[in-house]
Design an enzyme around this catalytic site. Structure first.
Site: not given
Length: 306
Positions: A22-26, A28, A146, A172
């Site tokens: 998940g490293a393309n945004t935020g 990550g 979280s 969640y």
């Protein structure tokens, strides 16, 4: 420990291989960026490779992109095969990707979306890559949990996929509790090997795309208060980076923001809920996860002394 642990405390990462999901945004993206800028060879393991390529172009350093859809076990297996071919050794596996408060939906394999993505996808990926970490001294598996692991959170073994009734908050919470139970059970299995450790982190409340699935009644008020109660992704990524790189980290530790309520602040060692330390639940969840994913780990459970 340093009171204000920052990006400047990240040790030299040259020679290390890090995989960040998940490293393309935020969070990550910031995790990958800081690792690469400190010398690591970084793989952005992402669902959308075009977005991943654009993200990689914004990072200085040795960065590549790997297709990975955690909602599909076939994709997880294909990604693991690619990564094993490309990287005979792996130093860091950072299980960062996740979804939050999604409407009721299922993965390609029929799992509830949050449990399937946040826990089962990462469980399978870790199991398929672990033998690339085990020979590497100082290697780590870091899973991102979280504060939500405390909120309406339990492992509903009688209805893991929320087929009878669905609560996006409860689902969640279950998935984030599962991240911690997995981390602690994995550390228990890794300890006899003496090379790889498992740790966990949480970002507090960060202003990222995860918030896009908030229930409609909460979106307007959240939009007003989010800037006041959250921190930016670069700060939110610091607990993960500390868990991944701080030489003082030991297996089974959990890092989060040091401010009030662990919402904001510099990363420090924090505690997780009593439910996350239930060894009976850990073992049962591990067994069920192996059954659901078809992935077994090259490390066995160690019995506790009576």
């Amino acid at each position: 420990m340093t009171e204000k642990w920052t990006e400047q405390q990240i040790p030299d990462q040259r020679g290390r291989v890090a995989i960040v999901t998940g490293a393309n945004t935020g969070l990550g993206f910031e995790t990958a960026r800081m690792l690469a800028e400190h010398g690591a060879t970084v793989v952005l393991a992402v669902r959308d490779v075009e977005k991943g390529a654009r993200a990689a172009a914004r990072i200085r350093g040795d960065v590549t992109v790997q297709a990975l859809d955690l909602t599909s076990l076939a994709s997880v297996r294909a990604a693991a095969a690619d990564l094993r071919t490309a990287h005979p050794r792996i130093d860091l596996l950072i299980n960062n990707a996740g979804v939050m408060y999604t409407p009721k939906q299922t993965t390609a394999d029929g799992f509830e979306m949050q449990f399937g993505t946040n826990h089962l996808g990462h469980f399978a990926l870790t199991g398929l890559l672990l033998d690339r970490l085990l020979p590497v001294a100082g290697s780590r598996v870091v899973s991102v949990s979280s504060v939500g692991h405390r909120i309406r959170a339990a492992i509903h073994f009688d209805d893991l996929q929320w087929e009878r009734s669905y609560s996006r908050v409860g689902a969640y919470g279950q998935s984030k509790l599962a991240n911690l139970l997995f981390t602690y059970e994995l550390q228990r299995r890794l300890a006899p090997h003496g090379t790889t450790v498992a740790a966990a982190a949480h970002p507090g409340v960060s202003n990222t795309e995860l918030l896009r699935h908030l229930p409609a009644p909460l979106r307007v008020p959240a939009g007003r208060i989010t800037p006041l109660l959250t921190q930016d992704p670069a700060m939110g990524a610091l607990p993960t980076l500390r868990a991944a790189t701080d030489p003082a980290v030991t297996g089974g530790q959990y890092y989060g923001p040091g401010g009030r309520g662990e919402i904001r602040g510099y990363p420090r060692l924090v505690t997780s809920s009593p439910a996350s330390h239930d060894e009976t639940v850990m073992h049962r969840l591990w067994t069920v996860s192996e059954e659901l994913t078809g992935v077994t780990f090259p490390v066995e459970r160690v019995a506790t002394a009576s």
